[in-house]
Design a protein around this motif. Structure first.
Motif, mmCIF file in Angstrom:
data_model
loop_
_atom_site.group_PDB
_atom_site.id
_atom_site.type_symbol
_atom_site.label_atom_id
_atom_site.label_comp_id
_atom_site.label_asym_id
_atom_site.label_seq_id
_atom_site.Cartn_x
_atom_site.Cartn_y
_atom_site.Cartn_z
ATOM 1 N N LEU A 1 0.838 -1.185 0.000
ATOM 2 C CA LEU A 1 0.000 0.000 0.000
ATOM 3 C C LEU A 1 0.871 1.232 0.000
ATOM 4 C CD1 LEU A 1 -1.523 0.844 3.492
ATOM 5 C CD2 LEU A 1 0.171 -0.944 3.206
ATOM 6 N N GLY A 2 0.260 2.353 -0.379
ATOM 7 C CA GLY A 2 0.943 3.636 -0.336
ATOM 8 C C GLY A 2 0.068 4.646 0.379
ATOM 9 N N VAL A 3 0.699 5.635 0.998
ATOM 10 C CA VAL A 3 -0.034 6.698 1.681
ATOM 11 C C VAL A 3 0.587 8.032 1.291
ATOM 12 C CG1 VAL A 3 -0.919 7.584 3.862
ATOM 13 C CG2 VAL A 3 -0.399 5.145 3.640
ATOM 14 N N MET A 4 -0.259 8.960 0.834
ATOM 15 C CA MET A 4 0.188 10.310 0.501
ATOM 16 C C MET A 4 -0.539 11.310 1.377
ATOM 17 S SD MET A 4 2.072 12.309 -1.322
ATOM 18 C CE MET A 4 2.153 14.072 -1.720
ATOM 19 N N LEU A 5 0.217 12.201 2.005
ATOM 20 C CA LEU A 5 -0.341 13.263 2.834
ATOM 21 C C LEU A 5 -0.308 14.563 2.042
ATOM 22 C CD1 LEU A 5 1.508 12.044 5.971
ATOM 23 C CD2 LEU A 5 -0.974 12.269 5.847
ATOM 24 N N SER A 6 -1.481 15.007 1.594
ATOM 25 C CA SER A 6 -1.570 16.237 0.812
ATOM 26 C C SER A 6 -3.016 16.669 0.704
ATOM 27 C CB SER A 6 -1.000 16.037 -0.601
ATOM 28 O OG SER A 6 -1.176 17.211 -1.387
ATOM 29 N N ALA A 7 -3.227 17.980 0.586
ATOM 30 C CA ALA A 7 -4.549 18.514 0.271
ATOM 31 C C ALA A 7 -4.537 19.142 -1.112
ATOM 32 C CB ALA A 7 -4.998 19.528 1.321
ATOM 33 N N SER A 8 -3.613 18.677 -1.976
ATOM 34 C CA SER A 8 -3.612 19.050 -3.382
ATOM 35 C C SER A 8 -3.544 20.562 -3.573
ATOM 36 C CB SER A 8 -4.837 18.438 -4.064
ATOM 37 O OG SER A 8 -4.792 18.580 -5.441
ATOM 38 N N HIS A 9 -4.581 21.146 -4.219
ATOM 39 C CA HIS A 9 -4.583 22.574 -4.532
ATOM 40 C C HIS A 9 -5.155 23.415 -3.395
ATOM 41 C CE1 HIS A 9 -8.533 21.013 -5.622
ATOM 42 N NE2 HIS A 9 -9.006 22.219 -5.385
ATOM 43 N N ASN A 10 -5.596 22.795 -2.298
ATOM 44 C CA ASN A 10 -6.183 23.555 -1.179
ATOM 45 C C ASN A 10 -5.147 24.456 -0.506
ATOM 46 O OD1 ASN A 10 -8.279 21.758 -1.755
ATOM 47 N ND2 ASN A 10 -8.869 21.575 0.394
ATOM 48 N N ALA A 11 -5.646 25.420 0.245
ATOM 49 C CA ALA A 11 -4.769 26.332 0.975
ATOM 50 C C ALA A 11 -3.987 25.588 2.055
ATOM 51 C CB ALA A 11 -5.597 27.450 1.604
ATOM 52 N N MET A 12 -2.908 26.200 2.518
ATOM 53 C CA MET A 12 -1.959 25.568 3.429
ATOM 54 C C MET A 12 -2.569 24.982 4.702
ATOM 55 S SD MET A 12 -0.232 26.161 6.513
ATOM 56 C CE MET A 12 -0.339 27.943 6.719
ATOM 57 N N PRO A 13 -3.565 25.602 5.356
ATOM 58 C CA PRO A 13 -4.067 25.002 6.605
ATOM 59 C C PRO A 13 -4.691 23.627 6.426
ATOM 60 C CG PRO A 13 -4.667 27.319 6.480
ATOM 61 C CD PRO A 13 -4.119 26.953 5.133
ATOM 62 N N ASP A 14 -5.150 23.293 5.232
ATOM 63 C CA ASP A 14 -5.746 21.983 4.987
ATOM 64 C C ASP A 14 -4.671 20.922 4.789
ATOM 65 O OD1 ASP A 14 -8.160 23.232 5.058
ATOM 66 O OD2 ASP A 14 -8.608 23.019 2.924
ATOM 67 N N ASN A 15 -5.069 19.673 4.985
ATOM 68 C CA ASN A 15 -4.230 18.544 4.602
ATOM 69 C C ASN A 15 -5.145 17.354 4.325
ATOM 70 O OD1 ASN A 15 -1.872 17.023 4.005
ATOM 71 N ND2 ASN A 15 -0.747 18.152 5.587
ATOM 72 N N GLY A 16 -4.571 16.265 3.837
ATOM 73 C CA GLY A 16 -5.385 15.114 3.491
ATOM 74 C C GLY A 16 -4.569 13.840 3.503
ATOM 75 N N ILE A 17 -5.280 12.707 3.510
ATOM 76 C CA ILE A 17 -4.649 11.385 3.449
ATOM 77 C C ILE A 17 -5.238 10.638 2.263
ATOM 78 C CG2 ILE A 17 -4.184 9.221 4.651
ATOM 79 C CD1 ILE A 17 -4.730 10.619 7.271
ATOM 80 N N LYS A 18 -4.370 10.188 1.363
ATOM 81 C CA LYS A 18 -4.777 9.371 0.227
ATOM 82 C C LYS A 18 -4.100 8.010 0.362
ATOM 83 C CE LYS A 18 -4.695 13.489 -2.744
ATOM 84 N NZ LYS A 18 -4.241 14.057 -4.032
ATOM 85 N N PHE A 19 -4.865 6.957 0.208
ATOM 86 C CA PHE A 19 -4.331 5.603 0.253
ATOM 87 C C PHE A 19 -4.265 5.021 -1.157
ATOM 88 C CE2 PHE A 19 -6.209 6.017 4.528
ATOM 89 C CZ PHE A 19 -5.139 5.613 5.312
ATOM 90 N N PHE A 20 -3.220 4.249 -1.414
ATOM 91 C CA PHE A 20 -3.078 3.514 -2.667
ATOM 92 C C PHE A 20 -2.959 2.030 -2.357
ATOM 93 C CE2 PHE A 20 -1.339 7.719 -3.629
ATOM 94 C CZ PHE A 20 -2.067 8.040 -4.772
#
Length: 452
Positions: A97-116
């Motif tokens: 599996l893979g995990v990416m921590l990013s909120a893509s084009h969102n502003a800096m205060p945001d973040n996100g978790i994407k699983f592969f």
């Protein structure tokens, strides 16, 4: 608890919506669910974990790594890399599996978790639902099955990831970029090292902006959502073209030598013709969403290329491509998927392929992009209406039919309920902007009347 997973992972304000506790718990749940699904049953699991440069990514990465290792998963920490790089490395390294921590084009205060999943593919909806269910179950008190001793996961930095990914990008190019002068806007994001390195290895002369991330400036007035700096830099430096990425570099928009924007539809059109020429456009088909400009559809029809439409979202484009074996798809926003070389939208790969077409033909990007004419497009958001009745209102259906008769074959109407807000989006395309605005205004009034 509402559904955590959205159209592209779990996203929210870091340390408010997306906490370290949530990141840790979801990571443990993902490890358990993927093991139960047979993804890495019977052997010691490995995960690739990467992030964009946001300050919050530092503590969220620590939480994700801790969660995975506590569940018995060995972790390869690749550091700051684009989302498509994490997806590529998940597949290339045979990780489970893979995990990416990013909120893509969102502003800096945001973040996100994407699983592969294994192979670097995004998780199916049912796996996301299962992860949420397991997370919720243990959040309310059910104990985790925790390994001890030699059973816990081990963590190490994988510093070779950047070079391995760049080598992949350059290796799949059909030709070099020698003789081109290109401005790159990296959005102070995850591609700030990768993209300049790849373009330089491919032979381009570079001017780079937005490539000094400090953890706080990601997407701040730059990148694919703010093209003014790139337009000015291309003209100032007399460059052949400019390329802009978003924070996690899964999208690409471009600027021609005059400073004019080249959007995702135009990029798709240019790449479709290039791929057909070298017999890489399987079934002579390109996939895009219902939001693509009508000019793109008309251009593909004129060129003898089949155009398949999906719902809004790159995941639906990807599902259609995988199901039918198509090679190229994307969105107007710049998510372009070249499935032979990537499992997700890849902004750096897209930019390289676009520049390669310019170098190979000797034509300007402006000339290449003129294969399609963007019809005027007006988008009106109608708030505070019952969006659930968009498809069932007879009054609204009559208004849409009347608008379509007026526009004929040179226009288009699309009514779409928002996925996150109580509003309906009215989109109208027409041969001229005045007609598009007039029709959109009348349809917006009809939506208010029928659904208010």
């Amino acid at each position: 608890m509402g559904r955590l997973f959205g159209t592209d992972g779990v996203r929210g304000v870091a340390n408010a919506d997306l906490t370290a506790e949530l990141a840790l718990g979801l990571s443990v749940a993902a490890a358990h669910v993927l093991a139960e699904a047979g993804t890495f049953a019977g052997h010691r699991a490995t995960a690739v974990v990467g992030r964009d440069p946001r300050a919050s990514g530092e503590f969220l990465e620590a939480a994700v790594v801790a969660g995975l290792a506590s569940a018995g998963v060995d972790v390869l920490r690749v550091g700051v890399l684009p989302t498509p790089a994490v997806a590529h490395l998940t597949g290339a390294l045979g990780a489970d599996l893979g995990v990416m921590l990013s909120a893509s084009h969102n502003a800096m205060p945001d973040n996100g978790i994407k699983f592969f999943a294994r192979g670097g593919h995004k998780l199916a909806d049912e796996l996301e639902d299962r992860i949420e269910s397991v997370y919720a179950e243990h959040r309310t008190g059910a104990p985790w099955d925790r390994p001890t001793g030699a059973g816990v996961g081990r963590v190490r930095d994988y510093d070779e990831g950047l070079d391995q990914y760049v080598a992949h990008l350059v290796g799949v190019l059909p030709n070099r970029l020698d003789g081109l002068k290109i401005v790159l806007d990296e959005a102070h994001g995850a591609a700030s090292r990768v993209s300049p390195e790849a373009f330089a290895r491919a032979g381009a002369e570079l001017v780079t902006i937005g490539a000094v991330p400090d953890g706080l400036n990601i997407n701040d007035g730059c990148g694919s959502t703010h093209l003014d700096l790139l337009k000015a830099a291309v003209v100032e430096h007399g460059a052949d073209l400019g390329i802009a990425h978003d924070g996690d570099a899964d999208r690409c928009l471009a600027v021609d030598h005059t400073g004019a924007e080249v959007d995702g539809d135009q990029i798709l059109a240019v790449l479709a013709l290039a791929m057909r020429e070298r017999e890489a456009l399987r079934s002579d088909t390109v996939v895009a969403t219902v939001m693509s400009n009508l000019g793109f559809k008309l251009a593909m029809e004129r060129e003898g290329i089949r155009f398949v439409q999906t719902g809004v979202g790159d995941r639906y484009v990807l599902e259609e491509m995988k199901e039918h074996g198509y090679a190229l798809g994307g969105e107007q926003s710049g998510h372009v998927i070249i499935l032979d070389h990537a499992t997700t939208g890849d902004g750096t790969l897209t930019g390289l392929m676009l520049a390669a077409r310019v170098a190979q033909t000797g034509r300007t990007l402006r000339d290449l992009a003129s294969v399609m004419e963007r019809l005027p497009q007006v988008l009106v958001n109608v708030p505070d209406v019952d969006k659930s009745r968009v498809s069932t209102s007879a009054e609204l259906a009559a208004a849409v039919s009347e608008a379509e008769r007026e526009l004929g074959s040179t226009g288009r109407v699309l009514l779409r309920p928002s996925g996150t807000e109580p509003l309906v989006r009215v989109m109208v395309e027409a041969a001229d902007i005045e007609q598009a605005q007039s029709v959109a205004g009348r349809l917006a009034d009809s939506v208010k009347s029928a659904l208010g």
